[in-house]
Design a protein around this motif. Structure first.
Motif, PDB file in Angstrom:
ATOM      1  N   MET A  89       0.909  -1.160   0.000  1.00 55.95           N
ATOM      2  CA  MET A  89       0.000   0.000   0.000  1.00 55.95           C
ATOM      3  C   MET A  89       0.936   1.195   0.000  1.00 55.95           C
ATOM      4  N   CYS A  90       0.623   2.195  -0.817  1.00 53.95           N
ATOM      5  CA  CYS A  90       1.536   3.331  -0.942  1.00 53.95           C
ATOM      6  C   CYS A  90       0.910   4.654  -0.493  1.00 53.95           C
ATOM      7  N   TYR A  91       1.786   5.595  -0.189  1.00 54.54           N
ATOM      8  CA  TYR A  91       1.393   6.984   0.010  1.00 54.54           C
ATOM      9  C   TYR A  91       1.292   7.629  -1.371  1.00 54.54           C
ATOM     10  N   PRO A  92       0.689   8.832  -1.466  1.00 58.39           N
ATOM     11  CA  PRO A  92       0.643   9.518  -2.765  1.00 58.39           C
ATOM     12  C   PRO A  92       2.046   9.741  -3.352  1.00 58.39           C
ATOM     13  N   THR A  93       3.084   9.782  -2.496  1.00 61.82           N
ATOM     14  CA  THR A  93       4.466   9.955  -2.963  1.00 61.82           C
ATOM     15  C   THR A  93       5.026   8.702  -3.627  1.00 61.82           C
ATOM     16  N   GLY A  94       4.345   7.577  -3.462  1.00 56.81           N
ATOM     17  CA  GLY A  94       4.870   6.303  -3.966  1.00 56.81           C
ATOM     18  C   GLY A  94       5.638   5.537  -2.894  1.00 56.81           C
ATOM     19  N   GLY A  95       5.934   6.197  -1.776  1.00 52.57           N
ATOM     20  CA  GLY A  95       6.562   5.517  -0.636  1.00 52.57           C
ATOM     21  C   GLY A  95       5.574   4.511  -0.042  1.00 52.57           C
ATOM     22  N   PHE A 260       4.317  -6.249  -8.231  1.00 54.55           N
ATOM     23  CA  PHE A 260       3.065  -6.137  -7.487  1.00 54.55           C
ATOM     24  C   PHE A 260       2.445  -4.738  -7.603  1.00 54.55           C
ATOM     25  N   VAL A 261       2.968  -3.955  -8.545  1.00 53.91           N
ATOM     26  CA  VAL A 261       2.413  -2.626  -8.835  1.00 53.91           C
ATOM     27  C   VAL A 261       1.816  -2.702 -10.235  1.00 53.91           C
ATOM     28  N   LYS A 262       0.484  -2.590 -10.304  1.00 55.54           N
ATOM     29  CA  LYS A 262      -0.173  -2.728 -11.612  1.00 55.54           C
ATOM     30  C   LYS A 262      -0.578  -1.346 -12.106  1.00 55.54           C
ATOM     31  N   LEU A 263       0.299  -0.747 -12.891  1.00 53.72           N
ATOM     32  CA  LEU A 263       0.056   0.609 -13.364  1.00 53.72           C
ATOM     33  C   LEU A 263      -1.048   0.658 -14.422  1.00 53.72           C
ATOM     34  N   ASP A 264      -1.437  -0.520 -14.939  1.00 51.64           N
ATOM     35  CA  ASP A 264      -2.504  -0.537 -15.946  1.00 51.64           C
ATOM     36  C   ASP A 264      -3.899  -0.652 -15.351  1.00 51.64           C
ATOM     37  N   VAL A 269      -3.837   4.943  -4.774  1.00 50.69           N
ATOM     38  CA  VAL A 269      -2.991   5.897  -4.065  1.00 50.69           C
ATOM     39  C   VAL A 269      -1.533   5.640  -4.434  1.00 50.69           C
ATOM     40  N   GLY A 270      -0.870   6.658  -4.960  1.00 48.51           N
ATOM     41  CA  GLY A 270       0.537   6.535  -5.331  1.00 48.51           C
ATOM     42  C   GLY A 270       0.757   6.282  -6.814  1.00 48.51           C
ATOM     43  N   LYS A 271      -0.335   6.050  -7.559  1.00 46.41           N
ATOM     44  CA  LYS A 271      -0.182   5.649  -8.968  1.00 46.41           C
ATOM     45  C   LYS A 271       0.589   6.692  -9.785  1.00 46.41           C
ATOM     46  N   ALA A 272       0.199   7.977  -9.645  1.00 49.25           N
ATOM     47  CA  ALA A 272       0.823   9.028 -10.462  1.00 49.25           C
ATOM     48  C   ALA A 272       2.326   9.090 -10.197  1.00 49.25           C
ATOM     49  N   ALA A 273       2.692   9.028  -8.913  1.00 47.99           N
ATOM     50  CA  ALA A 273       4.119   9.111  -8.547  1.00 47.99           C
ATOM     51  C   ALA A 273       4.894   7.909  -9.075  1.00 47.99           C
ATOM     52  N   LEU A 274       4.295   6.736  -8.986  1.00 50.11           N
ATOM     53  CA  LEU A 274       4.981   5.519  -9.429  1.00 50.11           C
ATOM     54  C   LEU A 274       5.101   5.479 -10.948  1.00 50.11           C
ATOM     55  N   GLN A 275       4.035   5.967 -11.616  1.00 43.08           N
ATOM     56  CA  GLN A 275       4.035   6.059 -13.081  1.00 43.08           C
ATOM     57  C   GLN A 275       5.198   6.957 -13.537  1.00 43.08           C
ATOM     58  N   LEU A 276       5.308   8.100 -12.862  1.00 45.79           N
ATOM     59  CA  LEU A 276       6.355   9.074 -13.187  1.00 45.79           C
ATOM     60  C   LEU A 276       7.746   8.481 -12.942  1.00 45.79           C
ATOM     61  N   GLN A 277       7.871   7.792 -11.798  1.00 46.30           N
ATOM     62  CA  GLN A 277       9.172   7.208 -11.473  1.00 46.30           C
ATOM     63  C   GLN A 277       9.570   6.152 -12.513  1.00 46.30           C
TER      64      GLN A 277
END
Lengths: 364, 128
Positions: A89-95, A260-264, A269-277
């Motif tokens: 489970m992530c924070y909006p930051t992707g942490g 375990f991160v499904k960007l599709d 929560v955290g999707k935008a940050a993880l997508q960017l990273q």
């Protein structure tokens, strides 16, 4: 130890003369016979863990699936009823808030198992996220004893005291049934890199079940296992630990659990940050390390290359299975090249280590 | 259990005296509380150690412990066997699990150390 919590199995640990330590506010057994002997018992036979300190959170309601989808990075929509998903489970930051096992009863009921030391934080986080959903979120941690029976003989041993056909419970699925006459949730999961089961029951039956499993498994060499061996077992199998490989300042992409991160899937929560990273390139990477020089790399020791700090050790230990000193480290991605040598700073002294594949142990 | 000919400190280490040569090691109680010893770091032969200061480390699976010199002097012998087989500290702390031998500059720091009886009493009070 004032203020520390004890599991319903505590008296058994005391009677077995386990060495007890404080772990995330819980007074828990760190070892019984010795970390190395316990480690080998799980790899070769079977071991029983009291994991009742883990947190359990129940999610029910019309929007349960939608809520869980927003909460976790993995995709629970593709999960069948009776299946289990590992997910951060992530924070909006992707942490990372925590990592968890998500049990799907059905689309309106999920059961989420989280780390003991994070349970209160996770519960508060989930309540906060649940505001816009028609769900009830309950911290039911006190209503369960959780015992883990792990090792190649786990199924054989447990089958002796249950009518449930354990061979039908495939990896990462669960069912309900009686074990030694006690109503249980039985799941084929674990945190050791071995086959095994995690069994949940009401607290009042915990000690009965604990004793029964040790008794019926005694001739097979089953023994109680403390947190010391739990850590070396999970570490060899590269299973991440919150506070070591995972944390609020580390994203799942960096920690090597990007699978375990499904960007599709829909928003979470955290999707935008993880997508960017992911688009920009992950700055750090988790690597395996084998000590070349003499020494043991321990959690948080700095890692250097040519005198420059490039990361830190997340977990490190003597590996009882490999009989070597190994570690996991989070380092700059551009320097994460297998075979390269870097320095582990052990009490201000540089000791060489080589980058190796991080999955140190895989069961045969 | 703890040999009467040795002296003990509150860090659960022992010193064995033979003339002006002092043998250092950790006690049985120390190895029991540490658990499986998996790594030992010792100074090289010829190095000097200082009374009350760390001269190396003993590591179990979970813990790192400094080991303290009981006297100051020059290291005249290192038990290289324990470097390869650190579990000797668990199986035979007073025998094959000794650590280093030091040629003492001055034996007087040993006078403040405990006898085996005193050490056993100390361990008993620490456990409560």
């Amino acid at each position: 130890m004032i203020g520390t919590k004890r599991t319903p199995i505590y008296e058994e640990h005391q009677a077995a003369k386990a060495k007890l330590i404080d772990f995330g506010g819980w007074e828990m057994p760190v070892q019984y016979a010795g970390v190395i002997a316990e480690h080998h018992a799980v790899r070769n036979k079977a071991g029983l863990f009291d994991t009742s300190h883990m947190g359990e959170i129940d999610v029910r309601g019309k929007d349960a699936l939608a809520f869980v989808q927003m909460l976790i990075t993995n995709d629970a929509s593709k999960l069948h009823d009776g299946k289990i998903l590992y997910s951060p489970m992530c924070y909006p930051t992707g942490g990372i808030v925590d990592d968890s096992l998500v049990y799907r009863y059905d689309t309106e009921h999920f059961f989420i198992v989280v780390n003991a030391s994070n349970a209160d934080k996770d519960y508060a986080w989930m309540l906060e996220q649940a505001k816009n959903f028609e769900v009830t979120v309950d911290n039911v941690s006190d209503q369960y004893v959780q015992l883990a029976l792990q090792g190649p003989l786990a199924e054989t041993i447990l089958q002796r005291i249950t009518q449930v056909d354990l061979s039908k419970i495939i990896y990462y699925t669960f069912t309900h049934g009686e074990v030694d006459g006690v109503p249980c949730l039985i799941s084929r999961t674990g945190y050791t890199g071995e086959d095994g089961f995690e069994v949940y029951c009401a607290p009042e039956f915990g000690r009965q079940l604990w004793r029964k499993i040790l008794e019926i498994g005694a001739s097979d060499g089953v023994q109680p296992i403390g947190l010391g061996a739990r850590d070396t077992l999970r570490f060899e199998a590269r299973l991440p630990l919150y506070g070591n490989e995972l944390g609020a300042e580390i994203t799942p992409l960096e920690a090597g659990i990007g699978f375990f991160v499904k960007l599709d899937k829909e928003d979470f929560v955290g999707k935008a940050a993880l997508q960017l990273q992911k688009e920009q390139g992950v700055p750090r990477k988790l690597v395996g390390l084998e000590m070349v020089g003499r020494g043991i790399a321990r959690s948080h020791y700095p890692l250097q290359k040519d005198g420059e700090e490039i990361g830190f050790v997340t977990s490190g230990s003597f590996s009882p299975t490999l009989n070597k000193n190994i570690a996991l480290g989070l380092i700059r991605s551009d320097l994460a090249v297998q075979g390269d040598v870097l320095d582990v700073m052990i009490r201000d002294k540089a000791v060489q280590a080589k980058i190796i594949p991080s999955l140190f142990y895989k069961r045969g | 259990m703890n040999p009467v000919e040795l002296k003990y400190n509150k860090e659960h280490e022992y010193a064995g005296v033979n003339g002006n040569i002092v043998t250092f090691g950790i006690t049985n109680h120390a190895q029991e509380s540490l658990g499986d010893v998996v790594f030992v770091e010792l100074p090289d032969e010829g190095a000097t150690v200082t009374a009350g200061k760390s001269y190396g480390t003993v590591e179990s699976v979970k813990a790192v412990s400094d080991i303290m010199a009981s006297v100051s002097g020059k290291v005249v012998e290192v038990n290289t066997q324990v470097l390869d087989a650190p579990d000797l500290l668990n199986s035979d702390p007073y025998g094959e699990g000794w650590l280093i031998k030091v040629e003492a500059d001055d034996l007087s720091p040993l006078e403040t150390m405990m006898s085996a009886d005193e050490y056993e009493a100390f361990v008993a009070t620490e456990e409560h």
